[in-house]
Design a protein around this motif. Structure first.
Motif, PDB file in Angstrom:
ATOM      1  N   SER A 110      -8.342  31.421 -40.470  1.00  0.00           N
ATOM      2  CA  SER A 110      -9.081  31.487 -41.611  1.00  0.00           C
ATOM      3  C   SER A 110      -8.646  30.061 -42.393  1.00  0.00           C
ATOM      4  O   SER A 110      -9.670  29.741 -42.992  1.00  0.00           O
ATOM      5  CB  SER A 110      -8.317  32.546 -42.570  1.00  0.00           C
ATOM      6  N   PHE A 141     -13.971  35.063 -39.283  1.00  0.00           N
ATOM      7  CA  PHE A 141     -12.700  35.229 -40.101  1.00  0.00           C
ATOM      8  C   PHE A 141     -12.924  34.676 -41.463  1.00  0.00           C
ATOM      9  O   PHE A 141     -12.558  35.243 -42.336  1.00  0.00           O
ATOM     10  CB  PHE A 141     -11.601  34.949 -39.402  1.00  0.00           C
ATOM     11  N   THR A 145     -13.523  37.352 -44.436  1.00  0.00           N
ATOM     12  CA  THR A 145     -11.892  37.823 -44.740  1.00  0.00           C
ATOM     13  C   THR A 145     -11.677  39.061 -45.511  1.00  0.00           C
ATOM     14  O   THR A 145     -11.102  39.783 -44.993  1.00  0.00           O
ATOM     15  CB  THR A 145     -11.296  36.789 -45.430  1.00  0.00           C
TER      16      THR A 145
END
Length: 325
Positions: A110, A141, A145
């Protein structure tokens, strides 16, 4: 110690720290004072005292050995509690490692890898497949998220809802019995519990069919419960217990063999207790070595993850250095 039931439950109500259980103790005491038997008072609280608990207390009342009935229950529940605590202790380290690894991977994908992705995209270097794949996963990602977190929450909720579907529970329990390490361990734990409950109920004078039904209720695996239900149907038709058990492949061969010995010698309760002790020892051995068995798998998995990340990040960096030179 010669204390009456009413006095005993009054003392228990004072000792219990859980307020809900304390209220139940007071309620049972009130009902017994009002003329109800202890088993009747207990049966009115099925969420706390299951069918097995109720039946053993009832047998203790009928035979005049209530103290022995509670001693049996103490032994059963203390043994189950000890097994659960040993499993928690043995799996605590692997759980922490898996959670930490998942957290690190999520953080890298992330926040860290996207910065490397910007660096690589500005460089005139052909990226290897591992790096391109890592960047694609990292981009997913970074962009989704919240969606990933929501999907995990939905999956947990869906799993809990699916537990009300018998077919799903059967599939889950069958998968558990087939898992390496945990499958054999679960089988031994369930068989030990089944045999111990069977031994206690047989010794209490309950007939074989009712004993089998109550022992089956002690199993927390639907596959094994279904098998015991099939065994009960065969026994009701006149088939010998050890023959009916031997036909079920998921039941270890030692159980029907020891039952056959117990039937022939008239000491079925003793044989089942010996089987329960044996499987408890085997379960304890597996649990003690659980961390040792899982550790190589964890190390291999961590090594593969670290190797892939290093390969995906450092290979293009070396190419960039060559270009700069």
């Amino acid at each position: 110690a010669g204390v009456s039931i009413i006095e005993a439950f009054a003392i228990l109500a004072l000792q219990v720290s859980n307020p809900i259980l304390r209220d139940i103790m007071v309620s049972i005491n009130t009902e017994v004072e009002g003329g109800a038997s202890l088993s009747e008072a207990i049966s009115r609280h099925p969420k706390v005292f299951n069918q097995l608990f109720f039946n053993i207390v009832k047998v203790g009342e009928e035979t005049g050995s209530l103290d022995r009935a509670f001693a049996y229950l103490t032994s059963l529940y203390e043994n189950e509690k000890a097994i659960k605590e040993r499993i928690k202790s043995a799996t605590r380290y692997p759980k922490l490692v898996i959670i930490a690894l998942a957290g690190v991977v999520f953080f890298l994908m992330s926040f860290v890898v996207p910065k490397f992705a910007k660096l690589f995209s500005s460089a005139k270097v052909e990226l290897p497949f591992a790096t391109r794949a890592l960047m694609a996963v990292s981009g997913f990602f970074a962009e989704h998220t919240l969606g990933i977190v929501a999907a995990v929450i939905l999956l947990i909720m869906a799993y809990r809802l699916a537990l009300s579907v018998r077919g799903f529970v059967y599939f889950r329990d069958r998968l558990l019995l087939r898992m390496p390490i945990f499958g054999p361990l679960s089988t031994r734990i369930f068989m030990a519990r089944f045999c111990r409950v069977f031994s206690v109920l047989t010794r209490s004078g309950i007939d074989i069919i009712k004993t089998l039904r109550l022992s089956a209720n002690a199993l927390e695996n639907l596959v094994l419960f279904t098998m015991v239900t099939e065994i009960i149907a065969e026994v009701e038709e006149g088939v010998s217990l050890h023959v009916a058990m031997a036909r079920q492949q998921a039941i270890p061969p030692m159980v029907p063999q020891m039952i056959a010995v117990g039937e022939q010698s008239g000491r079925l309760d003793e044989m089942m207790e010996k089987v329960a002790d044996y499987y408890d020892l085997e379960s304890d051995y597996i649990i003690k070595n659980l961390a040792t068995l899982i550790e190589p798998i964890l190390l291999l998995f961590m090594g593969i993850m670290v190797g892939l990340l290093a390969l995906a990040i450092f290979t293009p960096m070396w190419d960039m250095m060559n270009v700069m030179r």
